[in-house]
Design an enzyme around this catalytic site. Structure first.
Site, mmCIF file in Angstrom:
data_model
loop_
_atom_site.group_PDB
_atom_site.id
_atom_site.type_symbol
_atom_site.label_atom_id
_atom_site.label_comp_id
_atom_site.label_asym_id
_atom_site.label_seq_id
_atom_site.Cartn_x
_atom_site.Cartn_y
_atom_site.Cartn_z
ATOM 1 N N GLU A 78 0.838 -1.191 0.000
ATOM 2 C CA GLU A 78 0.000 0.000 0.000
ATOM 3 C C GLU A 78 0.879 1.250 0.000
ATOM 4 O O GLU A 78 0.394 2.355 0.210
ATOM 5 C CB GLU A 78 -0.960 0.001 1.180
ATOM 6 C CG GLU A 78 -0.330 -0.096 2.538
ATOM 7 C CD GLU A 78 -1.379 -0.190 3.642
ATOM 8 O OE1 GLU A 78 -1.812 0.866 4.129
ATOM 9 O OE2 GLU A 78 -1.760 -1.312 4.010
ATOM 10 N N CYS A 130 -3.492 -3.623 4.178
ATOM 11 C CA CYS A 130 -2.535 -4.609 4.684
ATOM 12 C C CYS A 130 -2.847 -6.043 4.265
ATOM 13 O O CYS A 130 -2.143 -6.976 4.666
ATOM 14 C CB CYS A 130 -2.474 -4.530 6.210
ATOM 15 S SG CYS A 130 -2.004 -2.904 6.829
ATOM 16 N N HIS A 132 -2.000 -10.281 11.881
ATOM 17 C CA HIS A 132 -1.523 -9.003 11.369
ATOM 18 C C HIS A 132 -1.287 -8.101 12.574
ATOM 19 O O HIS A 132 -2.162 -7.960 13.437
ATOM 20 C CB HIS A 132 -2.561 -8.393 10.432
ATOM 21 C CG HIS A 132 -2.339 -6.942 10.143
ATOM 22 N ND1 HIS A 132 -1.172 -6.481 9.575
ATOM 23 C CD2 HIS A 132 -3.120 -5.853 10.361
ATOM 24 C CE1 HIS A 132 -1.246 -5.165 9.443
ATOM 25 N NE2 HIS A 132 -2.413 -4.763 9.925
#
Length: 390
Positions: free
Chosen positions: A79, A111, A233
């Site tokens: 990103e 993400c 994450h």
């Protein structure tokens, strides 16, 4: 046919800022960053590094000439795009010396990009079992100096080599995913820094985890006890701990303790690097494999991927016997120990200079020990160098 991760590489900057010092400079108690966020150090990315160079450094650690010849697909999840049209993977393929008869492209969903790449790679490998796929998660997390998100910045790249008969982790077939149009985090065109609604984003993360995790258990008829660890994450490491506690809230104390111990192993690298955006989940996996002492082949690892905006997915993999070689490798931990600390003032200067790269400029890279560097921009074209080849 088994499909999964055969090799994992990781790269970040040679510089970092201490989070306790950053807290003091921002008139905050150090514990707010060290405990409240679960962060100890934050990678500082100099102007000579960008997602392309970081990705190349990560891949160069793991690729052999034989691997390069077998790669048929390159997917670059990021990103932190360097161009609104041209894929970062094109630069990477050339710098790494990959063959030209490949598919190569970039993919974006906050993400989640690297996980989306893995989903595509699994389909490709099912049709091309003798080939390999190179998937990247490479980003530089920027929210701005003295902003609410500053303490959750960082940067680096994870390179995943996927193949049939993988040596590290075999993906299981079932996954669970969820997509909603949510404004928790975004970076409009023309913005170098992200916009975020921090508390809202954290709640969305937890909501998505609970939904996809329980949906996965319902589909597979598995329970928490069927996993040996869960990895997440990690925009900041306390976020993953909150999600883990959602999963273990009704578990027996000894089972909860086992998962929290594995989580500590999985967040060791992210605690000392910061936010990797697309690569964060896979740095968490790498950290687990290299810092846990309680893993054996055949165990199941659960993975939660989240990309703001928002996309979530829960999936799993079975550890393969070859993961032991990766577990014994100390290259990453030694690299992190050898980094150079910079002061808060130096970090701020480096941050600003990275945002001010203009056209027709040369970038000083003499002090950058990385093999792959960004040397400048000429006629709106980014110029890279592989220093060891010179």
């Amino acid at each position: 046919m088994k499909i999964g991760i055969d090799k994992i590489g990781f790269a970040t900057s040679h510089l970092y800022v201490d989070m306790a010092e950053l807290a003091k400079a921002r008139n905050e108690e150090p514990g707010k960053y060290l405990v409240g966020l679960g962060q100890s150090k934050m990678a500082v990315i100099p102007p000579s590094q960008d997602p392309v160079t970081l990705a190349c450094s990560a891949a160069a650690q793991i690729l052999t000439p034989e691997d390069k010849g077998e790669i048929g697909l390159v997917i670059f999840g990021t990103e932190s795009g360097i161009d609104n049209s041209k894929a970062a993977s094109m630069y990477v393929a050339e710098l790494l010396g990959l063959p030209e008869n490949i598919r190569s492209f970039e993919i974006k969903q906050a993400c989640y990009g690297a996980t989306a790449g893995i989903a595509m790679a699994r389909g490709y490998l099912a049709l091309n079992p003798k080939k390999k796929v190179l998937v990247f998660g490479a980003d530089i997390a920027r929210y701005g100096i003295k902003t609410s998100g500053e303490s959750t910045q960082g940067g680096g790249a994870v390179a995943l080599l996927l193949s049939g008969d993988p040596s590290i982790l075999e993906f299981e077939p079932q996954t669970s995913y969820l997509a909603q149009n949510v404004m928790d985090f975004w970076r409009p065109l023309g913005h170098s820094e992200a916009l975020v609604q921090g508390k809202y984003s954290s709640q969305i993360y937890l909501d998505f985890f609970e939904k996809v995790y329980h949906d996965y258990l319902s589909k597979t008829h598995l329970s928490l006890a069927d996993f040996s660890a869960l990895v997440f994450h990690l925009p900041y490491t306390k976020m993953g701990l909150k999600a883990l506690r959602k999963a273990t809230e009704n578990a027996a104390p000894e089972l909860s303790a086992k998962f929290e111990a594995q989580f500590e192993a999985s967040r060791e690298y992210s605690r000392n690097v910061g936010n990797l955006y697309t690569g964060s989940l896979y740095l968490s996996l790498l950290s687990l494999l290299q810092n846990s002492e309680d893993l054996v082949a055949g165990q199941r690892i659960g993975l939660f991927s989240y990309g703001s905006g928002a996309q979530g997915e829960f999936f799993s993999g079975i550890l393969q016997p070859g993961f032991k070689a990766l577990a014994a490798d100390k290259t990453i931990s030694e690299m992190l120990l050898q980094r150079k600390q910079v002061s808060v003032r130096e970090y701020e200067e480096i941050y600003r200079s990275s945002l001010e790269i203009a056209d027709n400029v040369l970038i000083d890279h003499d002090d950058d020990p990385a093999s792959f560097v960004l040397t400048g921009v000429k006629d709106a074209q980014r110029k890279y160098a592989y220093k060891l080849a010179q």
